[in-house]
Design a protein around this motif. Structure first.
Motif, PDB file in Angstrom:
ATOM      1  N   UNK A   1       1.721 -54.617  37.583  1.00  0.00           N
ATOM      2  CA  UNK A   1       0.368 -54.153  37.267  1.00  0.00           C
ATOM      3  C   UNK A   1       0.195 -52.674  37.608  1.00  0.00           C
ATOM      4  N   UNK A   2       0.828 -52.215  38.667  1.00  0.00           N
ATOM      5  CA  UNK A   2       0.697 -50.803  39.039  1.00  0.00           C
ATOM      6  C   UNK A   2       1.311 -49.898  37.980  1.00  0.00           C
ATOM      7  N   UNK A   3       2.381 -50.350  37.332  1.00  0.00           N
ATOM      8  CA  UNK A   3       2.984 -49.594  36.232  1.00  0.00           C
ATOM      9  C   UNK A   3       1.977 -49.466  35.074  1.00  0.00           C
ATOM     10  N   UNK A   4       1.131 -50.474  34.925  1.00  0.00           N
ATOM     11  CA  UNK A   4       0.124 -50.477  33.858  1.00  0.00           C
ATOM     12  C   UNK A   4      -1.195 -49.849  34.306  1.00  0.00           C
TER      13      UNK A   4
ATOM     14  N   UNK B   1     -11.055 -51.489  39.204  1.00  0.00           N
ATOM     15  CA  UNK B   1     -11.414 -51.620  37.788  1.00  0.00           C
ATOM     16  C   UNK B   1     -12.106 -52.952  37.564  1.00  0.00           C
ATOM     17  N   UNK B   2     -13.027 -52.981  36.638  1.00  0.00           N
ATOM     18  CA  UNK B   2     -13.772 -54.206  36.362  1.00  0.00           C
ATOM     19  C   UNK B   2     -13.255 -54.956  35.143  1.00  0.00           C
ATOM     20  N   UNK B   3     -12.364 -54.313  34.393  1.00  0.00           N
ATOM     21  CA  UNK B   3     -11.832 -54.928  33.177  1.00  0.00           C
ATOM     22  C   UNK B   3     -10.313 -54.866  33.199  1.00  0.00           C
ATOM     23  N   UNK B   4      -9.685 -55.997  32.848  1.00  0.00           N
ATOM     24  CA  UNK B   4      -8.242 -56.044  32.676  1.00  0.00           C
ATOM     25  C   UNK B   4      -7.936 -55.748  31.217  1.00  0.00           C
ATOM     26  N   UNK B   5      -6.954 -54.887  30.977  1.00  0.00           N
ATOM     27  CA  UNK B   5      -6.532 -54.602  29.611  1.00  0.00           C
ATOM     28  C   UNK B   5      -5.724 -55.797  29.098  1.00  0.00           C
ATOM     29  N   UNK B   6      -5.535 -55.892  27.786  1.00  0.00           N
ATOM     30  CA  UNK B   6      -4.713 -56.992  27.267  1.00  0.00           C
ATOM     31  C   UNK B   6      -3.301 -57.006  27.857  1.00  0.00           C
ATOM     32  N   UNK B   7      -2.698 -55.839  28.061  1.00  0.00           N
ATOM     33  CA  UNK B   7      -1.352 -55.803  28.659  1.00  0.00           C
ATOM     34  C   UNK B   7      -1.377 -56.300  30.097  1.00  0.00           C
ATOM     35  N   UNK B   8      -2.419 -55.949  30.856  1.00  0.00           N
ATOM     36  CA  UNK B   8      -2.540 -56.431  32.231  1.00  0.00           C
ATOM     37  C   UNK B   8      -2.747 -57.941  32.247  1.00  0.00           C
TER      38      UNK B   8
ATOM     39  N   UNK C   1      -8.683 -58.246  26.268  1.00  0.00           N
ATOM     40  CA  UNK C   1      -9.312 -57.650  27.452  1.00  0.00           C
ATOM     41  C   UNK C   1     -10.293 -58.663  28.050  1.00  0.00           C
ATOM     42  N   UNK C   2     -10.271 -58.798  29.348  1.00  0.00           N
ATOM     43  CA  UNK C   2     -11.186 -59.691  30.074  1.00  0.00           C
ATOM     44  C   UNK C   2     -11.800 -58.926  31.229  1.00  0.00           C
ATOM     45  N   UNK C   3     -13.052 -59.216  31.530  1.00  0.00           N
ATOM     46  CA  UNK C   3     -13.615 -58.689  32.771  1.00  0.00           C
ATOM     47  C   UNK C   3     -12.996 -59.488  33.912  1.00  0.00           C
TER      48      UNK C   3
END
Length: 76
Positions: free
Chosen positions: A49-52, A58-65, A12-14
């Motif tokens: 990304x929309x599927x995810x 959002x301020x944080x990207x998930x690891x999958x994103x 996860x990354x901001x």
């Protein structure tokens, strides 16, 4: 052997962290705008990304994103 840069990890990354990794010589607002333009300009990336459940607010990207972004843009 001497390593000059750390190996990129999928986690996860901001938005600020990821944008600055892709654009280290830009200001934070400039890096954020550039990454947002890259994402918005790539329809296949945006669709994945929309599927995810990606939302530009959002301020944080998930690891999958992050993985999807890296798959399309390459490692920072």
């Amino acid at each position: 052997m001497i390593k000059t840069a750390e190996e990129f990890k999928i986690r996860a990354y901001t938005k600020v962290e990821l944008a600055c990794l892709y654009n280290p010589h830009m200001t934070i607002p400039g890096a954020l705008r550039t990454l947002a333009r890259w994402i918005a300009g790539n329809s296949q990336l945006t669709a994945e990304l929309s599927v995810l459940e990606y939302n530009h607010r959002n301020r944080i990207y998930t690891p999958r994103q992050v993985k999807v972004i890296v798959d399309h843009l390459g490692e920072p």
